[in-house]
Write a protein that holds these residues in place. Structure first.
Motif, mmCIF file in Angstrom:
data_model
loop_
_atom_site.group_PDB
_atom_site.id
_atom_site.type_symbol
_atom_site.label_atom_id
_atom_site.label_comp_id
_atom_site.label_asym_id
_atom_site.label_seq_id
_atom_site.Cartn_x
_atom_site.Cartn_y
_atom_site.Cartn_z
ATOM 1 N N GLY A 1 -2.202 -6.103 5.781
ATOM 2 C CA GLY A 1 -2.865 -6.710 4.648
ATOM 3 C C GLY A 1 -4.195 -6.061 4.308
ATOM 4 O O GLY A 1 -4.741 -6.269 3.219
ATOM 5 N N VAL A 2 -4.730 -5.292 5.246
ATOM 6 C CA VAL A 2 -6.007 -4.593 4.988
ATOM 7 C C VAL A 2 -5.804 -3.080 5.055
ATOM 8 O O VAL A 2 -6.759 -2.320 5.199
ATOM 9 N N GLU A 3 -4.552 -2.640 4.939
ATOM 10 C CA GLU A 3 -4.261 -1.211 5.048
ATOM 11 C C GLU A 3 -5.004 -0.380 3.990
ATOM 12 O O GLU A 3 -5.480 0.722 4.291
ATOM 13 N N GLN A 4 -5.086 -0.921 2.762
ATOM 14 C CA GLN A 4 -5.707 -0.133 1.693
ATOM 15 C C GLN A 4 -7.170 0.171 1.993
ATOM 16 O O GLN A 4 -7.623 1.306 1.842
ATOM 17 N N GLU A 5 -7.888 -0.844 2.428
ATOM 18 C CA GLU A 5 -9.299 -0.629 2.774
ATOM 19 C C GLU A 5 -9.431 0.396 3.898
ATOM 20 O O GLU A 5 -10.262 1.305 3.844
ATOM 21 N N LEU A 6 -8.596 0.260 4.935
ATOM 22 C CA LEU A 6 -8.688 1.165 6.080
ATOM 23 C C LEU A 6 -8.297 2.588 5.690
ATOM 24 O O LEU A 6 -8.915 3.556 6.151
ATOM 25 N N MET A 7 -7.274 2.731 4.851
ATOM 26 C CA MET A 7 -6.897 4.075 4.397
ATOM 27 C C MET A 7 -8.028 4.715 3.591
ATOM 28 O O MET A 7 -8.317 5.908 3.750
ATOM 29 N N ASN A 8 -8.675 3.920 2.757
ATOM 30 C CA ASN A 8 -9.770 4.463 1.951
ATOM 31 C C ASN A 8 -10.990 4.811 2.799
ATOM 32 O O ASN A 8 -11.835 5.610 2.385
ATOM 33 N N ARG A 9 -11.062 4.227 3.987
ATOM 34 C CA ARG A 9 -12.169 4.555 4.901
ATOM 35 C C ARG A 9 -11.860 5.784 5.762
ATOM 36 O O ARG A 9 -12.762 6.298 6.445
ATOM 37 N N CYS A 10 -10.602 6.218 5.779
ATOM 38 C CA CYS A 10 -10.258 7.417 6.559
ATOM 39 C C CYS A 10 -10.955 8.641 5.967
ATOM 40 O O CYS A 10 -11.061 8.778 4.742
ATOM 41 N N VAL A 11 -11.397 9.545 6.832
ATOM 42 C CA VAL A 11 -12.189 10.687 6.375
ATOM 43 C C VAL A 11 -11.370 11.692 5.580
ATOM 44 O O VAL A 11 -11.928 12.504 4.841
ATOM 45 N N VAL B 1 -12.681 8.164 11.667
ATOM 46 C CA VAL B 1 -12.678 9.605 11.936
ATOM 47 C C VAL B 1 -11.360 10.103 12.491
ATOM 48 O O VAL B 1 -11.062 11.296 12.413
ATOM 49 N N ASP B 2 -10.554 9.191 13.077
ATOM 50 C CA ASP B 2 -9.288 9.642 13.651
ATOM 51 C C ASP B 2 -8.331 8.465 13.772
ATOM 52 O O ASP B 2 -8.749 7.304 13.866
ATOM 53 N N VAL B 3 -7.036 8.780 13.759
ATOM 54 C CA VAL B 3 -5.971 7.792 13.932
ATOM 55 C C VAL B 3 -5.096 8.268 15.081
ATOM 56 O O VAL B 3 -4.580 9.391 15.058
ATOM 57 N N LEU B 4 -4.939 7.439 16.104
ATOM 58 C CA LEU B 4 -4.241 7.824 17.325
ATOM 59 C C LEU B 4 -3.015 6.957 17.548
ATOM 60 O O LEU B 4 -3.048 5.745 17.303
ATOM 61 N N ASP B 5 -1.954 7.571 18.020
ATOM 62 C CA ASP B 5 -0.794 6.805 18.458
ATOM 63 C C ASP B 5 -1.025 6.374 19.899
ATOM 64 O O ASP B 5 -1.877 6.928 20.612
ATOM 65 N N TYR B 6 -0.254 5.391 20.357
ATOM 66 C CA TYR B 6 -0.392 4.868 21.714
ATOM 67 C C TYR B 6 -0.269 6.008 22.732
ATOM 68 O O TYR B 6 0.657 6.810 22.671
ATOM 69 N N GLY B 7 -1.219 6.094 23.641
ATOM 70 C CA GLY B 7 -1.204 7.134 24.664
ATOM 71 C C GLY B 7 -2.027 8.354 24.318
ATOM 72 O O GLY B 7 -2.278 9.198 25.184
ATOM 73 N N GLU B 8 -2.467 8.485 23.050
ATOM 74 C CA GLU B 8 -3.338 9.601 22.674
ATOM 75 C C GLU B 8 -4.776 9.273 23.053
ATOM 76 O O GLU B 8 -5.196 8.120 22.993
ATOM 77 N N TYR B 9 -5.540 10.311 23.417
ATOM 78 C CA TYR B 9 -6.890 10.123 23.961
ATOM 79 C C TYR B 9 -7.938 10.433 22.899
ATOM 80 O O TYR B 9 -7.809 11.398 22.141
ATOM 81 N N GLU C 1 -7.042 12.524 3.836
ATOM 82 C CA GLU C 1 -5.707 11.985 3.530
ATOM 83 C C GLU C 1 -4.759 12.105 4.718
ATOM 84 O O GLU C 1 -3.862 11.277 4.882
ATOM 85 N N GLU C 2 -4.938 13.136 5.523
ATOM 86 C CA GLU C 2 -4.059 13.312 6.689
ATOM 87 C C GLU C 2 -4.167 12.112 7.626
ATOM 88 O O GLU C 2 -3.157 11.589 8.105
ATOM 89 N N LYS C 3 -5.406 11.668 7.884
ATOM 90 C CA LYS C 3 -5.603 10.507 8.750
ATOM 91 C C LYS C 3 -5.038 9.251 8.094
ATOM 92 O O LYS C 3 -4.386 8.428 8.752
ATOM 93 N N ALA C 4 -5.279 9.107 6.788
ATOM 94 C CA ALA C 4 -4.779 7.931 6.072
ATOM 95 C C ALA C 4 -3.253 7.888 6.103
ATOM 96 O O ALA C 4 -2.653 6.824 6.334
ATOM 97 N N ASP C 5 -2.611 9.025 5.888
ATOM 98 C CA ASP C 5 -1.148 9.077 5.891
ATOM 99 C C ASP C 5 -0.581 8.765 7.276
ATOM 100 O O ASP C 5 0.457 8.101 7.400
ATOM 101 N N VAL D 1 0.846 -1.193 0.000
ATOM 102 C CA VAL D 1 0.000 0.000 0.000
ATOM 103 C C VAL D 1 0.881 1.243 0.000
ATOM 104 O O VAL D 1 1.902 1.298 0.685
ATOM 105 N N PHE D 2 0.469 2.261 -0.757
ATOM 106 C CA PHE D 2 1.264 3.483 -0.847
ATOM 107 C C PHE D 2 0.496 4.726 -0.401
ATOM 108 O O PHE D 2 1.055 5.627 0.203
ATOM 109 N N LYS D 3 -0.795 4.793 -0.703
ATOM 110 C CA LYS D 3 -1.563 5.991 -0.380
ATOM 111 C C LYS D 3 -3.053 5.695 -0.430
ATOM 112 O O LYS D 3 -3.478 4.642 -0.908
ATOM 113 N N LYS D 4 -3.838 6.639 0.059
ATOM 114 C CA LYS D 4 -5.296 6.564 -0.037
ATOM 115 C C LYS D 4 -5.677 6.679 -1.511
ATOM 116 O O LYS D 4 -5.213 7.580 -2.215
#
Length: 537
Positions: A342-352, A411-419, A354-358, A89-92
């Motif tokens: 293996g399912v990154e492409q589907e999940l990236m395309n579901r991001c609201v 709607v959002d992508v969080l790193d470990y420890g983010e609320y 490009e910033e979240k997908a990236d 996978v490369f991008k949304k």
């Protein structure tokens, strides 16, 4: 009648055995006949066509492996003839449309929760004791013994009494502790956690631990906290306080902090801690449950001890739950990044956007690189138990694990420890390790965790109820003391995925109101293990 086989997606070129299939049996599926060439156990898969070396294996409609030798139609798929492979996978590349489910049944539903000043609503009311550094673990253990002995009811079976009965050759009833069996404070739970961090290692570990502990305090299931500090450790009091302030600037929760090197003797500190904490706990006990819309719930989604049925029954049932809560305006959190390989492409395309997908792809690649640099790889993720029960590649395990997130937009992508802050489906970067993942989900705000399992796992959490959903009926029959909901009825044909999902939603509302208790809570399975950001699958 229960079906014998299943093809999960029309694009799939492997077939799932729903029951044990002996060699030579002919099974029928979608108008075609298949002869099973070797004994195939339930949960495992066999080839729907002939494969040559290098051919892709497709399940759930995505690449889950690659044949490393010729495989005949009807032959069982194993770790010997198939290796991990996933789509790069490369991008949304687009947007996936979403039609929210009908939620009329729940839109006016409420649960009785604990309202906090910041607008969050908890499913529990917990006073939490924890250390900033492992040097204080022993003191936390002493406080646990003191407070639990005096404040909590003795409901559980006492194995001490059982041993005493054997020693004295009497019945358990004759040696049973006849002292207090009522809870002196009926509207508050007192919980204790310890850990091996806070000093040593690298400073970033302590900073991440500070964010995680701040997340626990900020979780609406917590009314307040008693915090022990030694004084000289990496995780200084101000680091923790700043992490909490950044997360919740207007928090009015009582946080009692005691620094041993400033106070002096252990005796002096214990008297201060016990007196001040008891007074604060009594104040927190006055907080009562009040009605709140179900949109105030935050649901963590996790799987552990998975089997070949997890991605077919229990995980898609959680997908129904996730979509329902997303449509109601609630928050859901899908974690375990190694199990999204293996399912990154589907999940990236579901991001609201490009910033979240990236951000998702960046976190995934950084995680995978850290694993490779350590001499391992995501392909090493499936455990021996996973493989034995039909999950033979990481991509296969991931494709089934991702079903917990349903189909709603991310709607959002969080790193470990983010609320969490946004209603809808959120992605959270955690390991697949059950304990580290659950710990992270609750630290990011989950007030209920849904945990699917095919093999069985008793683990819970100190401040959030962990609901165990079995993927197969045999598990709940064998380990009924740890399972709350059975999704195995999907495999037997008794219920649909939709029906089980709706059953779980109703269970969550009852649980959030305090009307039922999870098996993990009954067993006091309070597990807290932070991720130190080293290699952990």
């Amino acid at each position: 009648m229960q079906k014998k086989v299943l093809k999960v997606n029309p694009k799939d070129n492997i077939i799932v055995a729903l029951t044990d299939l002996p060699a030579g049996e002919i099974v029928h599926l979608d108008g075609a006949d298949y002869t099973v060439l070797k004994d195939t156990k339930a949960k495992h898969k066999f080839a729907a066509e002939d494969f040559e070396n290098g051919d892709h294996i497709i399940m759930y409609g995505v690449i889950v492996g690659k044949a490393n030798q010729p495989i005949k139609k009807g032959e069982v798929i194993t770790t010997e003839n198939v290796k991990h492979e996933s789509e790069e996978v490369f991008k949304k590349t687009g947007d996936l449309g979403w039609t929210p489910p009908n939620v009329d049944k729940w839109k006016d539903k409420t649960f009785n929760g604990y309202h906090r000043a910041d607008g969050q609503v908890g499913t529990k009311n917990v006073w939490l004791f924890f250390p900033l550094v492992f040097c204080e673990n022993k003191n936390i253990e002493k406080l646990k013994d003191i407070f639990e002995n005096e404040l909590l009811p003795k409901k559980e079976v006492s194995y001490k009494n059982f041993l005493r009965s054997l020693i004295e050759e009497k019945s358990v009833e004759e040696v049973e502790d006849k002292s207090r069996n009522e809870n002196l404070l009926d509207n508050i739970e007192v919980k204790f956690i310890n850990h091996q961090g806070g000093c040593g290692g690298i400073r970033q570990d302590s900073e991440l631990l500070a964010k995680l502990l701040a997340g626990y305090v900020n979780n609406p299931n917590v009314a307040g906290a008693t915090v022990l500090s030694l004084g000289c450790q990496n995780l200084q009091v101000d680091i923790f306080q700043n992490a909490l302030k950044e997360m919740s600037p207007n928090s009015d929760k009582e946080i009692l902090i005691f620094e041993q090197q400033k106070i002096g003797t252990t005796d002096k500190m214990f008297q201060m801690v016990i007196k001040d904490s008891f007074e604060a706990i009594k104040r927190a006990n006055k907080i009562e449950r009040k009605p709140a819309p179900v949109s105030k719930l935050s649901i963590g989604l996790e799987c552990g001890g998975s089997d070949g049925f997890s991605g077919i029954s229990a995980n898609p049932s959680l997908g129904i739950v996730s979509d329902i809560f997303a449509a109601l305006g609630g928050k859901t959190i899908l974690a375990e990044f190694p199990e999204l390989c293996g399912v990154e492409q589907e999940l990236m395309n579901r991001c609201v956007d490009e910033e979240k997908a990236d951000k998702f792809l960046s976190l995934m690649k950084a995680f995978e690189k850290s694993v490779v640099d350590a001499g391992s790889g995501f392909d090493m993720n499936p455990s021996p138990g996973n493989i034995k029960d039909g999950l033979i590649t990481d991509a296969m395990k991931s494709a089934g694990a991702s079903k917990k997130g349903g189909t709603a937009p991310i709607v959002d992508v969080l790193d470990y420890g983010e609320y969490i802050s946004k209603p809808g489906l959120n992605l959270l970067n955690t390991p697949g390790n059950d304990a580290e993942c659950t710990t992270g989900l609750v630290g990011s705000g989950a007030t209920v965790v849904l945990f699917t399992t095919g093999l069985g796992n008793p683990m819970g959490n100190p401040i959030a109820p962990v609901v165990k959903i079995s993927s197969n009926t045999a598990l709940i029959n064998r380990m009924s003391d740890i399972i709350d909901v059975n999704a195995g009825t999907v495999i037997t044909g008794e219920k649909s995925i939709q029906e089980v999902g709706e059953e779980i939603v109703d269970y969550i509302i009852e649980l959030a109101s305090g009307n039922v208790e999870t098996k993990a809570d009954q067993l006091k399975q309070d597990v807290f293990i932070p991720w130190k950001r080293g290699v952990s699958l």
